[in-house]
Design a protein around this motif. Structure first.
Motif, PDB file in Angstrom:
ATOM      1  N   ARG A   1      23.306 103.180  26.045  1.00 35.71           N
ATOM      2  CA  ARG A   1      22.954 102.483  27.182  1.00 35.71           C
ATOM      3  C   ARG A   1      24.066 102.132  28.014  1.00 35.71           C
ATOM      4  N   LEU A   2      25.168 101.733  27.395  1.00 31.59           N
ATOM      5  CA  LEU A   2      26.340 101.376  27.910  1.00 31.59           C
ATOM      6  C   LEU A   2      27.127 102.545  28.298  1.00 31.59           C
ATOM      7  N   TYR A   3      27.185 103.616  27.541  1.00 35.72           N
ATOM      8  CA  TYR A   3      27.830 104.717  27.726  1.00 35.72           C
ATOM      9  C   TYR A   3      27.184 105.708  28.847  1.00 35.72           C
ATOM     10  N   TYR A   4      25.698 105.646  29.033  1.00 37.74           N
ATOM     11  CA  TYR A   4      25.269 106.241  30.183  1.00 37.74           C
ATOM     12  C   TYR A   4      25.530 105.583  31.298  1.00 37.74           C
ATOM     13  N   ARG A   5      25.505 104.150  31.389  1.00 41.78           N
ATOM     14  CA  ARG A   5      25.542 103.479  32.739  1.00 41.78           C
ATOM     15  C   ARG A   5      26.786 103.662  33.164  1.00 41.78           C
ATOM     16  N   TYR A   6      28.083 103.409  32.444  1.00 40.74           N
ATOM     17  CA  TYR A   6      29.225 103.017  32.850  1.00 40.74           C
ATOM     18  C   TYR A   6      30.215 104.147  32.774  1.00 40.74           C
ATOM     19  N   TRP A   7      29.637 105.506  32.107  1.00 38.16           N
ATOM     20  CA  TRP A   7      30.712 106.823  31.871  1.00 38.16           C
ATOM     21  C   TRP A   7      29.738 108.012  32.538  1.00 38.16           C
ATOM     22  N   HIS A   8      28.726 108.257  31.984  1.00 39.44           N
ATOM     23  CA  HIS A   8      27.815 109.356  32.380  1.00 39.44           C
ATOM     24  C   HIS A   8      27.483 109.349  33.798  1.00 39.44           C
ATOM     25  N   LEU A   9      26.769 108.278  34.194  1.00 41.63           N
ATOM     26  CA  LEU A   9      26.338 107.958  35.603  1.00 41.63           C
ATOM     27  C   LEU A   9      27.521 107.905  36.618  1.00 41.63           C
ATOM     28  N   SER A  10      28.439 107.321  36.225  1.00 36.88           N
ATOM     29  CA  SER A  10      29.779 107.231  36.970  1.00 36.88           C
ATOM     30  C   SER A  10      30.222 108.599  37.403  1.00 36.88           C
ATOM     31  N   ARG A  11      30.247 109.542  36.472  1.00 35.49           N
ATOM     32  CA  ARG A  11      30.730 110.965  36.575  1.00 35.49           C
ATOM     33  C   ARG A  11      29.615 111.793  37.156  1.00 35.49           C
ATOM     34  N   ALA A  12      28.476 111.347  37.145  1.00 33.21           N
ATOM     35  CA  ALA A  12      27.348 111.903  38.028  1.00 33.21           C
ATOM     36  C   ALA A  12      27.403 111.740  39.457  1.00 33.21           C
ATOM     37  N   GLN A  13      27.747 110.579  39.735  1.00 35.27           N
ATOM     38  CA  GLN A  13      28.141 110.073  41.067  1.00 35.27           C
ATOM     39  C   GLN A  13      29.172 110.841  41.703  1.00 35.27           C
ATOM     40  N   ARG A  14      30.308 111.087  41.019  1.00 32.35           N
ATOM     41  CA  ARG A  14      31.461 111.904  41.443  1.00 32.35           C
ATOM     42  C   ARG A  14      31.006 112.998  41.785  1.00 32.35           C
ATOM     43  N   ILE A  15      30.215 113.843  41.178  1.00 37.50           N
ATOM     44  CA  ILE A  15      29.839 114.968  41.446  1.00 37.50           C
ATOM     45  C   ILE A  15      28.865 114.884  42.627  1.00 37.50           C
ATOM     46  N   ALA A  16      27.845 114.026  42.591  1.00 32.33           N
ATOM     47  CA  ALA A  16      27.095 114.052  43.934  1.00 32.33           C
ATOM     48  C   ALA A  16      27.752 113.698  45.106  1.00 32.33           C
ATOM     49  N   ASN A  17      28.833 112.927  44.908  1.00 31.78           N
ATOM     50  CA  ASN A  17      29.921 112.594  46.232  1.00 31.78           C
ATOM     51  C   ASN A  17      30.499 113.801  46.756  1.00 31.78           C
ATOM     52  N   GLU A  18      30.815 114.829  45.705  1.00 32.95           N
ATOM     53  CA  GLU A  18      31.126 115.982  46.435  1.00 32.95           C
ATOM     54  C   GLU A  18      30.386 116.950  47.134  1.00 32.95           C
ATOM     55  N   TRP A  19      29.016 116.770  46.747  1.00 26.41           N
ATOM     56  CA  TRP A  19      27.963 117.686  47.368  1.00 26.41           C
ATOM     57  C   TRP A  19      27.516 116.972  48.618  1.00 26.41           C
ATOM     58  N   THR A  20      27.324 115.521  48.677  1.00 24.98           N
ATOM     59  CA  THR A  20      26.954 114.751  49.977  1.00 24.98           C
ATOM     60  C   THR A  20      27.451 113.575  49.956  1.00 24.98           C
ATOM     61  N   SER A  21      27.178 112.693  51.052  1.00 23.91           N
ATOM     62  CA  SER A  21      27.884 111.347  50.859  1.00 23.91           C
ATOM     63  C   SER A  21      26.304 110.486  50.937  1.00 23.91           C
ATOM     64  N   GLY A  22      26.402 109.273  50.628  1.00 20.05           N
ATOM     65  CA  GLY A  22      25.263 108.426  50.876  1.00 20.05           C
ATOM     66  C   GLY A  22      24.266 108.241  49.670  1.00 20.05           C
ATOM     67  N   VAL A  23      24.666 108.904  48.392  1.00 14.43           N
ATOM     68  CA  VAL A  23      23.638 108.935  47.369  1.00 14.43           C
ATOM     69  C   VAL A  23      24.215 108.007  46.398  1.00 14.43           C
ATOM     70  N   SER A  24      23.128 107.331  46.078  1.00 12.33           N
ATOM     71  CA  SER A  24      23.221 106.302  44.919  1.00 12.33           C
ATOM     72  C   SER A  24      22.481 106.686  43.660  1.00 12.33           C
ATOM     73  N   VAL A  25      23.465 107.459  42.695  1.00  8.70           N
ATOM     74  CA  VAL A  25      22.448 107.810  41.476  1.00  8.70           C
ATOM     75  C   VAL A  25      22.090 106.582  40.694  1.00  8.70           C
ATOM     76  N   TYR A  26      22.774 105.653  40.818  1.00 12.43           N
ATOM     77  CA  TYR A  26      22.283 104.396  40.156  1.00 12.43           C
ATOM     78  C   TYR A  26      20.883 103.893  40.677  1.00 12.43           C
TER      79      TYR A  26
END
Length: 514
Positions: free
Chosen positions: A202-227
Motif C-alpha cells: 500500500r505504501l509503495y503503491y501510494r508513494y512511489w508507483h502513483l507518483s511515477r504515474a503522476q509524472r507521466i500523466a503530467n507529460e501528457w496533459t496538465s490538471g490530472v490528479s491520479v490520486y
C-alpha cells in the motif's frame, strides 16, 4: 409467411433500438499477457452483444469484431519474455519490477499513434473500464473524456490497493495476499509476513508507483490528479471468487466473477489432436505452461527429467512445446498450440500439468480434470497452494523435481480417484452458482447498473472517503484515554500505598514508645 416476416422485422427493430440506446464504453487493457486479455475481452464482447458501442485498447486486438466493436491496436507493445527466472525473485522485488515495467509500458502506449488516433476521433464515452493493475497513467483519459463512470477490472484476485480504491475492508490478518502461498488459515508467522507485505504494498503503491504515474500523466496533459481518480471507481470486477480463492467480505460494488474466458462453444480440436486423444486407450495427460511460460525456456536438467518421465508413462501425453526437443518419446505428441478448452473437455484426458495460472485452474475445474501445478511466480504460488488445500491436485518444484518424483506424482493423480472426485465436487459448486446467474451475465448487469445510476450513492462506502488518520483516530483516542486513566489510577494507587506504609510504620513504632 406474414407472421414469420413480422417476427423477423421485430427482432431487427429491437436490435436496432439496442444499438441506438446503448452506451459508449471504452475498454483499456494494457497488459502484454494473453491470460489477462482473455477475460477482459470476454466482458467487452458480452457488452457489445447487448448493443453497447465498444472501443477497446488492447495488446491483442479482437479478430473479426462485430460492427459495434472497435479495436485500438496496441499490439506493437506486446513482447514475449522469458519469465522462468522470476521464480528466484522475492515478492517485494517482483512487485517493484512489475510496477516499474508497467509504468514504462503505459508511457509507451499512451504516447503512441494508436492513442493519438483514438483522441483524434473526438468520441465521447459513458464509461471507461480499465484493467486495474498497474496502469494508472491511463487516468489521463478519464479526465480527457470528462470523467465518465470508471470501472476497474482485474483478471486475478483482489489486490490491497484495489480494495482501497473503493474503501473495501481488507484485513491482512485474515485475508492472504496472492503474492504468497498462504491459505485462509495462516500461522502466526504467515500472518506477520502477510501484514508486513500488504502494508508495504500500500505504501509503495501510494508513494512511489502513483507518483511515477503522476509524472507521466503530467507529460501528457496538465490538471490530472491520479490520486483523486484512483479513489473514484464506481465498480470493481474481480476475475476470481471464493471457490478459487477464499471467502472475504466484499462491498456490493466489488463483485467476483470467474471463468469469463470459458465459452459454451469452444474451438474444435484439430484432426491430428482429436485422433491422438481418441486413441489413448489408457487415457491422456495434457501438459501446458500457459502463454507466459514456454517449455523450451526450462533448465536443461528438469526438462530432460520431464521428457523421460512423461515417456515412461502408459498414458499418452499432449505437450505444448514451441522449440527443439532432442527426446521424442513415442507416447508424447508435441504441439506448438492446442485449443486448451477442447483438450480439457475430451473424455480421455485424465490429468492436466500446468503452471498454476488462474485461468488455467478455472478451466481445469470447469471440465473436472485433476491438476499438477508447477508454479513459477506471482499468483501461481497462491493458486498451487489452493490446489493442495482443496485436494484437487498436487504440485512439483521445477528446481527440485526428478524423473522419479514426476512419475510418482502423475501416477498418484491418475490412479487415486480422490482428486477426481474433489474436483468434480468443486466443479459442481461453481456450475450450481451459475444456475442462478452466469458470471458473464452478472458482470454485464453490474456494468449496466452503474451506468444507469452513475451517481451510485447507494453503493458508496463511507470508509472510502476516510483518511488513515480519521480511521485510526478513534483507536488513538481510546488508547490515549486508557493511558490517562491508567496514569491517574497509578498516581492514586501510589498515594494509597504511601499512606498505608506510613500507617504501618507508625503502628510498628508505637509499642516501643509506650
Amino acid at each position: 409467411m406474414h407472421v414469420v416476416t413480422i417476427v423477423l422485422l421485430s427482432i431487427l427493430l429491437f436490435r436496432a433500438f439496442q444499438h441506438i440506446h446503448g452506451y459508449n464504453i471504452l475498454g483499456i487493457c494494457p497488459s502484454a499477457s494473453y491470460s489477462h486479455q482473455q477475460p477482459f475481452q470476454a466482458l467487452m464482447k458480452a457488452l457489445a452483444a447487448r448493443g453497447h458501442r465498444i472501443t477497446v485498447a488492447s495488446t491483442i486486438p479482437l479478430k473479426n469484431p462485430p460492427s459495434n466493436y472497435e479495436n485500438v491496436d496496441l499490439s506493437f507493445s506486446y513482447r514475449k519474455k522469458d519469465c522462468t527466472g522470476l521464480r528466484h525473485m522475492g515478492a517485494y522485488t517482483l512487485l517493484h519490477k512489475n510496477m516499474w515495467e508497467a509504468n514504462e509500458l503505459c508511457r509507451e502506449q499512451l504516447f503512441s499513434p494508436a492513442i493519438d488516433k483514438l483522441i483524434a476521433g473526438n468520441k465521447t464515452f459513458d464509461a471507461i473500464i480499465i484493467e486495474q493493475l498497474w496502469f494508472q497513467c491511463y487516468y489521463v483519459l478519464v479526465k480527457h473524456y470528462n470523467f465518465p463512470v470508471l470501472i476497474g477490472f482485474l483478471s486475478v484476485g483482489n489486490l490491497p490497493y484495489v480494495m482501497d480504491s473503493v474503501g473495501n475492508p481488507d484485513d491482512p490478518n485474515l485475508n492472504p495476499d496472492m503474492a504468497y502461498p498462504f491459505t485462509n488459515k495462516m500461522t502466526i508467522i504467515e500472518r506477520i509476513q502477510n501484514i508486513l507485505y500488504t502494508t508495504w504494498t500500500r505504501l509503495y503503491y501510494r508513494y512511489w508507483h502513483l507518483s511515477r504515474a503522476q509524472r507521466i500523466a503530467n507529460e501528457w496533459t496538465s490538471g490530472v490528479s491520479v490520486y483523486d481518480i484512483d479513489k473514484n471507481f464506481s465498480l470493481v470486477i474481480l476475475g476470481n471468487n471464493h471457490v478459487f480463492g477464499y471467502p472475504k467480505p466484499l462491498l456490493p460494488h466489488v463483485i467476483e466473477v470467474h471463468s469469463l474466458q470459458i465459452s459454451e462453444k469452444s474451438e474444435p480440436l484439430t484432426e491430428e489432436i482429436q485422433e491422438f486423444l481418441d486413441n489413448a486407450r489408457d487415457g491422456a495427460i495434457y501438459f501446458s505452461l500457459g502463454s507466459n511460460l514456454q517449455t523450451h525456456q526450462l533448465p536443461a536438467g528438469p526438462l530432460t527429467a520431464l521428457c523421460n518421465a512423461l515417456g515412461s508413462l502408459k498414458q499418452r501425453v499432449l505437450l505444448k512445446h514451441d522449440g527443439y526437443m532432442a527426446i521424442h518419446p513415442t507416447n508424447v505428441k508435441f504441439v506448438k498450440w492446442a485449443p486448451q478448452q477442447a483438450v480439457l473437455a475430451h473424455p480421455r484426458v485424465m490429468a492436466y500439468v500446468m503452471q498454476g495460472g488462474l485461468q488455467s485452474l478455472q478451466e481445469a475445474v470447469h471440465y473436472s480434470v485433476p491438476v499438477v501445478a508447477i508454479p513459477f511466480f506471482g499468483d501461481q504460488l497462491f493458486n498451487a497452494r489452493k490446489i493442495l488445500d482443496a485436494g484437487i491436485g498436487l504440485t512439483l518444484d521445477i528446481d527440485t523435481m526428478t524423473e522419479s518424483t514426476i512419475v510418482q506424482t502423475l501416477r498418484e493423480i491418475v490412479e487415486n480417484k480422490t482428486y477426481l472426485n474433489n474436483i468434480k465436487t468443486i466443479s459442481a459448486i461453481v456450475q450450481d452458482e451459475a444456475e442462478l446467474i452466469k458470471p458473464i451475465e452478472r458482470a454485464v448487469w453490474n456494468v449496466e447498473h452503474v451506468l444507469k445510476f452513475p451517481n451510485s450513492r447507494h453503493l458508496r462506502y463511507h470508509g472510502r472517503d476516510m483518511s488513515w488518520i480519521d480511521y485510526y483516530a478513534i483507536y488513538l483516542y481510546l488508547s490515549g484515554g486508557f493511558t490517562l486513566l491508567f496514569y491517574i489510577g497509578y498516581i492514586l494507587n501510589m498515594k494509597n500505598i504511601s499512606v498505608f506504609i506510613k500507617s504501618r510504620r507508625i503502628n510498628h513504632l508505637k509499642p516501643k514508645f509506650d
